[in-house]
Design a protein around this motif. Structure first.
Motif, mmCIF file in Angstrom:
data_model
loop_
_atom_site.group_PDB
_atom_site.id
_atom_site.type_symbol
_atom_site.label_atom_id
_atom_site.label_comp_id
_atom_site.label_asym_id
_atom_site.label_seq_id
_atom_site.Cartn_x
_atom_site.Cartn_y
_atom_site.Cartn_z
ATOM 1 N N ALA A 129 -77.686 -23.131 38.174
ATOM 2 C CA ALA A 129 -77.840 -23.052 36.716
ATOM 3 C C ALA A 129 -76.687 -23.748 35.990
ATOM 4 N N ALA A 130 -75.477 -23.600 36.523
ATOM 5 C CA ALA A 130 -74.301 -24.178 35.861
ATOM 6 C C ALA A 130 -74.298 -25.704 35.897
ATOM 7 N N TRP A 131 -75.111 -26.281 36.777
ATOM 8 C CA TRP A 131 -75.138 -27.745 36.910
ATOM 9 C C TRP A 131 -76.383 -28.369 36.268
ATOM 10 N N THR A 132 -77.235 -27.569 35.704
ATOM 11 C CA THR A 132 -78.562 -28.027 35.279
ATOM 12 C C THR A 132 -78.516 -29.240 34.364
ATOM 13 N N ASN A 133 -77.633 -29.228 33.397
ATOM 14 C CA ASN A 133 -77.609 -30.308 32.408
ATOM 15 C C ASN A 133 -76.550 -31.366 32.698
ATOM 16 N N HIS A 134 -76.029 -31.367 33.896
ATOM 17 C CA HIS A 134 -74.981 -32.332 34.229
ATOM 18 C C HIS A 134 -75.565 -33.713 34.507
ATOM 19 N N SER A 135 -74.816 -34.720 34.147
ATOM 20 C CA SER A 135 -75.189 -36.097 34.465
ATOM 21 C C SER A 135 -75.027 -36.319 35.963
ATOM 22 N N PHE A 136 -75.532 -37.454 36.461
ATOM 23 C CA PHE A 136 -75.395 -37.713 37.890
ATOM 24 C C PHE A 136 -73.931 -37.837 38.315
ATOM 25 N N PRO A 137 -73.094 -38.544 37.579
ATOM 26 C CA PRO A 137 -71.666 -38.567 37.954
ATOM 27 C C PRO A 137 -71.054 -37.167 37.997
ATOM 28 N N GLY A 173 -84.875 -34.462 49.932
ATOM 29 C CA GLY A 173 -83.635 -34.562 49.178
ATOM 30 C C GLY A 173 -83.149 -33.209 48.697
ATOM 31 N N MET A 174 -82.184 -33.220 47.770
ATOM 32 C CA MET A 174 -81.615 -31.985 47.224
ATOM 33 C C MET A 174 -81.242 -32.205 45.767
ATOM 34 N N LEU A 175 -80.918 -31.108 45.105
ATOM 35 C CA LEU A 175 -80.546 -31.182 43.683
ATOM 36 C C LEU A 175 -81.562 -32.000 42.894
ATOM 37 N N TRP A 176 -82.826 -31.586 43.009
ATOM 38 C CA TRP A 176 -83.902 -32.302 42.329
ATOM 39 C C TRP A 176 -83.732 -32.263 40.817
ATOM 40 N N PRO A 177 -84.129 -33.315 40.088
ATOM 41 C CA PRO A 177 -84.723 -34.542 40.609
ATOM 42 C C PRO A 177 -83.692 -35.616 40.987
ATOM 43 N N THR A 181 -85.490 -37.752 47.465
ATOM 44 C CA THR A 181 -85.641 -38.947 48.297
ATOM 45 C C THR A 181 -86.397 -40.050 47.565
ATOM 46 N N ASP A 182 -86.984 -39.737 46.411
ATOM 47 C CA ASP A 182 -87.556 -40.792 45.570
ATOM 48 C C ASP A 182 -86.455 -41.700 45.040
ATOM 49 N N ASN A 183 -85.236 -41.169 45.014
ATOM 50 C CA ASN A 183 -84.068 -41.975 44.655
ATOM 51 C C ASN A 183 -83.033 -41.791 45.761
ATOM 52 N N PHE A 184 -83.334 -42.344 46.928
ATOM 53 C CA PHE A 184 -82.521 -42.102 48.116
ATOM 54 C C PHE A 184 -81.091 -42.613 47.942
#
Length: 343
Positions: A129-137, A173-177, A181-184
């Motif tokens: 939950a704490a990471w939900t709105n985080h950017s990819f970096p 994969g993990m931490l969808w989306p 693996t759609d973005n391997f």
């Protein structure tokens, strides 16, 4: 349950003190790992569940497992879990307490990072939950920091795990989306953050990447070919093997499991390990025979690249967990199926 969580920091302090004052008798590294994932154990004990030996005497669950040949304990860790009996617990602090306790008995330790607040598996890889709105970096930083912080807690308590799993059953994969693996390419970066954080704690810890359906070569070749192409860093290929979930008897696909283990070791020059296995607790003889066959399959991997076999929640008795694939009887005693680990 809430009261139990309040005493975890106290128990952790006691465990650290005890570990610092007592020499450890750890199973020899490099020997074949015979393991049990026991993530439910703290809450089973907190709810009053009692464990008994074959003669009816009450005993510590970990000792019962050790007496049956288990030398490795696998522990899942969630980021900010609830206190739900079945789908909570497994916080970093609780994981440390369990790791210290297992190591005190001479057990080797594997830590399984789900990177979620609850179950992560092929059907669900929900962000904490704490990471939900985080950017990819930011997610890259989250994975590194969480991995590093948990392993630092363990190290301060005197435990350096022999293995660390970066993700749990991640064929999609993990931490969808973001890490699908759609973005391997992004998944590769996340996995490498977990690897780098682990090696920053101790370069000798072996990092595992783990998929389900270990008898399916095509799935594994597809995933690890992509991982190789994108320079994913890891040491061990972890496999799950559950004939029950694919509605087969192990005799129908144990050869496929062995062939896949050998193929993975040769194709990618990696060590391999069955990090999850289980059978119907009501079919004692069949489950024991299945375990014997799986252990043999892993040991048959050339050049000692087959590291071990870990039963998932053997102590998670169905009358407590509602889980059909434990290896515990309704009377609180271990199933004779676990005797396969003695051989």
């Amino acid at each position: 349950m809430k009261k139990y969580f309040k005493i975890v920091p106290f128990l952790l302090a006691i465990a650290i003190l005890f570990t610092s004052c007592k020499s450890k008798m750890v199973s020899k590294k490099g020997s074949f790992s015979k393991g049990a994932d026991v993530g439910w154990l703290p809450q089973m004990e907190a709810t009053g569940y009692k464990f008994y030996d074959a003669d009816g005497s009450e005993k510590d669950c970990l000792q019962l497992l050790k007496d049956r040949g288990i030398n490795t304990i696998r522990l899942r860790v969630w980021v900010n879990p609830s206190d739900d009996k079945a789908s909570g617990h497994c916080s970093p602090e609780e994981t440390v307490v369990m790791a210290v306790r297992a190591q005190k008995l001479g057990m080797r330790i594997m830590i399984d990072f789900h990177y979620s607040d609850t179950w992560a598996d092929p059907g669900k890889q929900k962000k904490p939950a704490a990471w939900t709105n985080h950017s990819f970096p930011e997610l890259l930083n989250d994975v590194y920091k969480h991995t590093y912080d948990v392993l630092t807690l363990l190290k301060k308590a005197g435990v350096t795990p022999e293995w660390v799993q970066v993700g749990n059953e991640i064929p999609g994969g993990m931490l969808w989306p973001d890490g699908s693996t759609d973005n391997f390419a992004q998944l590769a970066q996340l996995l490498n953050q977990g690897y780098d954080a682990t090696k920053a704690i101790d370069s000798k810890i072996k990092v595992i990447v783990h998929l389900d359906e270990g008898n399916k070569s095509e799935k594994f070749r597809w995933f690890f070919d992509k991982a190789t192409e994108l320079n994913v860093k890891y040491d061990v290929i972890g496999l799950s093997y559950y004939p029950f979930w694919i509605k087969t008897d192990y005799k129908e696909n144990i050869a496929d499991l062995e062939n896949n283990l050998k193929d993975m070791a040769a194709r990618y020059n990696k060590e391999v390990m069955v990090v999850e296995v289980g059978g119907d607790y009501t079919l004692v003889e069949n489950t024991r025979d299945m375990l014997t066959a799986v252990i043999k399959a892993v040991k048959n991997v050339p050049d000692n690249k087959g590291l071990g076999v870990i039963y998932w929640e053997p102590q998670g008795a169905k009358n407590w967990s509602h889980y059909q694939l434990s290896a515990w009887l309704d009377n609180g005693k271990p199933s004779p199926a676990l005797d396969a680990f003695k051989e």
